[in-house]
Design a protein around this motif. Structure first.
Motif, PDB file in Angstrom:
ATOM      1  N   LYS A 233      -5.607   5.347 -15.956  1.00 49.58           N
ATOM      2  CA  LYS A 233      -4.451   4.625 -15.652  1.00 49.58           C
ATOM      3  C   LYS A 233      -4.215   3.297 -14.879  1.00 49.58           C
ATOM      4  O   LYS A 233      -3.090   3.004 -14.032  1.00 49.58           O
ATOM      5  N   HIS A 234      -5.334   3.776 -13.617  1.00 52.14           N
ATOM      6  CA  HIS A 234      -5.739   3.073 -12.346  1.00 52.14           C
ATOM      7  C   HIS A 234      -4.596   2.827 -11.601  1.00 52.14           C
ATOM      8  O   HIS A 234      -4.042   1.675 -11.200  1.00 52.14           O
ATOM      9  N   LYS A 235      -3.956   3.763 -11.172  1.00 55.44           N
ATOM     10  CA  LYS A 235      -3.132   3.751 -10.120  1.00 55.44           C
ATOM     11  C   LYS A 235      -3.561   3.956  -8.776  1.00 55.44           C
ATOM     12  O   LYS A 235      -4.645   4.427  -8.598  1.00 55.44           O
ATOM     13  N   SER A 236      -2.391   3.580  -8.394  1.00 56.74           N
ATOM     14  CA  SER A 236      -2.890   2.919  -6.345  1.00 56.74           C
ATOM     15  C   SER A 236      -1.579   3.126  -5.380  1.00 56.74           C
ATOM     16  O   SER A 236      -0.903   2.038  -5.776  1.00 56.74           O
ATOM     17  N   PRO A 237      -1.733   3.660  -4.841  1.00 54.05           N
ATOM     18  CA  PRO A 237      -2.810   5.149  -4.060  1.00 54.05           C
ATOM     19  C   PRO A 237      -2.379   6.453  -5.611  1.00 54.05           C
ATOM     20  O   PRO A 237      -1.608   5.989  -6.208  1.00 54.05           O
ATOM     21  N   LEU A 238      -3.776   6.887  -5.572  1.00 57.63           N
ATOM     22  CA  LEU A 238      -3.333   8.169  -7.091  1.00 57.63           C
ATOM     23  C   LEU A 238      -2.340   9.023  -6.297  1.00 57.63           C
ATOM     24  O   LEU A 238      -2.597   9.119  -4.857  1.00 57.63           O
ATOM     25  N   PRO A 239      -1.769   9.584  -7.452  1.00 57.79           N
ATOM     26  CA  PRO A 239      -1.119  11.410  -6.841  1.00 57.79           C
ATOM     27  C   PRO A 239      -1.619  12.137  -5.696  1.00 57.79           C
ATOM     28  O   PRO A 239      -2.332  12.461  -6.049  1.00 57.79           O
ATOM     29  N   GLY A 240      -0.589  12.760  -4.382  1.00 63.38           N
ATOM     30  CA  GLY A 240      -0.824  13.348  -3.535  1.00 63.38           C
ATOM     31  C   GLY A 240      -2.472  13.396  -3.161  1.00 63.38           C
ATOM     32  O   GLY A 240      -2.177  13.884  -2.006  1.00 63.38           O
ATOM     33  N   VAL A 241      -2.425  11.838  -2.544  1.00 61.80           N
ATOM     34  CA  VAL A 241      -2.859  11.335  -1.551  1.00 61.80           C
ATOM     35  C   VAL A 241      -2.188  10.817  -0.033  1.00 61.80           C
ATOM     36  O   VAL A 241      -0.916  10.514   0.125  1.00 61.80           O
ATOM     37  N   ASN A 242      -2.829  11.852   0.810  1.00 57.72           N
ATOM     38  CA  ASN A 242      -2.156  10.989   2.216  1.00 57.72           C
ATOM     39  C   ASN A 242      -2.697  11.527   3.215  1.00 57.72           C
ATOM     40  O   ASN A 242      -2.676  11.215   4.339  1.00 57.72           O
ATOM     41  N   GLY A 243      -3.888  10.925   2.782  1.00 55.63           N
ATOM     42  CA  GLY A 243      -5.063  10.861   4.036  1.00 55.63           C
ATOM     43  C   GLY A 243      -6.627   9.707   3.436  1.00 55.63           C
ATOM     44  O   GLY A 243      -6.623   9.431   2.160  1.00 55.63           O
ATOM     45  N   THR A 244      -7.364   9.874   4.308  1.00 53.55           N
ATOM     46  CA  THR A 244      -8.376   9.391   3.337  1.00 53.55           C
ATOM     47  C   THR A 244      -9.922  10.268   4.230  1.00 53.55           C
ATOM     48  O   THR A 244      -9.632  10.459   5.349  1.00 53.55           O
ATOM     49  N   TYR A 245     -10.945   9.505   3.556  1.00 52.77           N
ATOM     50  CA  TYR A 245     -12.434   9.742   4.441  1.00 52.77           C
ATOM     51  C   TYR A 245     -13.465   9.271   3.572  1.00 52.77           C
ATOM     52  O   TYR A 245     -13.565   8.989   3.010  1.00 52.77           O
TER      53      TYR A 245
END
Length: 379
Positions: free
Chosen positions: A317-329
């Motif tokens: 569905k092109h959501k940003s941020p994605l559900p559950g995201v709490n950091g980056t890698y």
């Protein structure tokens, strides 16, 4: 039989780490090739009810029990609840990079809406990821990192924390009394998880090694996390040292199983402690009850699969941020939005946590040789 079970353990979550939890329900998946899960279920939101098509879940092997018995059935159930029109196609690469690349290309050709990827080799997926991006198919890395290519997201447990939890009881044992010897059976060489587990383990081990309290007498990587290879490595270490090893430290349940098999052949299982573990595989939980394995890292597959399903729908569905995201890698290509989940450590006294999470029942854990153990007698 291969046991490629990676475990993760509880601790602080940082942007550099990776975390994912999940506790499995029952489900079905094919032990090789592919299978399609039909769409049934309820509870999807109106905004997702119009979604239809296939989501491909690509796993590296069938020898790691969790992929086909836990993760994919749970993911299928959760995705169907979120978007009943989406079907899940499960494909197993049989430890072949080439086969997995072909599976990605096949998913793109067949119009996949999204791909969940548990990479065979994190450094060999660049071309496949670029092809998916060009076709507009979002790819979410699941539990295994995937390097040097575009990803919509990453769903995983904090790998450094896993290593910390694996080594903590080993360091407690090794620090007591006279100087001790340690054998290290590590994971797949060059893999992100292996590197991070090693980093986490070393936080308590390095001071002991530098002080002379601990001497590492054997240290081997285990290609593809193969338990048979781990057994061979442990056997070679026992031969080299004339069985003079005070403890083993490994990185997942498969390698633990290989070490235990080597110890059993020398009638040393339960006499030389085996630390590490990861994934809470049923056989290894039984080893813990029997006193053959000190503990394991428990990643709740239920949570990890649920987050993965939510991320897949969000990506479609092109959501940003994605559900559950709490950091980056940083995977060498970009900073990937990452869901960092919290794992826990399970030992003999906390086996019940796996039962409470709905992963296995006491009847399952306490079957066979584990039935007469003190951990099982009270249940």
């Amino acid at each position: 039989m291969r046991r490629n079970v990676k475990w993760a353990v509880a601790a602080a979550v940082t942007a550099l780490g990776i975390a994912a939890c999940g506790s499995p329900h029952t489900g079905t998946a094919v032990q090789g090739g592919s299978s399609a899960a039909g769409s049934s279920g309820s509870g999807s939101s109106a905004s997702s009810s119009s979604l239809s098509g296939d989501v491909y879940f690509l796993v590296p092997d069938a020898g790691t029990p969790r992929w086909l018995t836990q993760d994919t059935p749970l993911f299928t159930k959760d995705l169907q609840q979120l978007a009943p029109g989406l079907h899940v196609v499960v494909e197993n690469a049989n430890d072949s990079v080439t086969q997995q690349q072909s599976q990605v290309e096949n998913a793109i050709t067949k119009g996949a809406k999204a791909i969940m990827l548990v990479s065979v080799d994190p450094n060999e997926a660049t071309g496949a990821l670029q092809s998916a991006q060009q076709a507009g198919v979002p790819v979410i890395a699941y539990d295994h990192n995937t390097q040097n290519g575009p990803l919509a997201g990453f769903d995983v447990y904090n790998s450094v924390t896993v290593g910390q939890l694996q080594a903590a009881p080993a360091c407690q044992f090794l620090s007591q009394g006279a100087p001790k010897t340690l054998a290290r059976i590590m994971g797949n060489p060059g893999e992100y998880g292996t590197t991070r587990y090693y980093q986490g383990q070393n936080q308590c081990l390095e001071p002991l090694i530098k002080s002379g309290q601990v001497k590492v007498v054997c240290s081997q990587y285990t290609p593809n996390w193969d338990p048979t290879t781990a057994q061979t490595e442990a056997e070679a270490c026992l031969t080299k040292t004339n069985n003079k090893v005070d403890a083993f430290l490994d990185m997942n349940d498969g390698t633990s199983g290989g070490v235990i098999a080597a110890l059993q052949a020398q009638h040393l299982a339960g006499k030389i402690p085996v630390y590490g573990g990861q994934d809470a595989d049923l056989q290894n939980l039984q080893y813990i009850a029997q006193g053959y394995q000190a503990g394991t890292i428990f990643k709740s597959f239920v949570v990890e699969a649920k987050i993965g399903a939510e991320m897949a729908v969000g990506a479609i569905k092109h959501k940003s941020p994605l559900p559950g995201v709490n950091g980056t890698y940083n995977n060498g290509f970009a900073s990937i939005p990452t869901a960092l989940l919290t794992p826990t450590y399970v030992n003999e006294s906390t086996l019940g946590n796996v039962v409470t999470a709905g992963i296995f029942s006491w009847n399952q854990i306490c079957s066979g040789p584990a039935a007469g153990t003190s951990a099982c007698k009270s249940h």
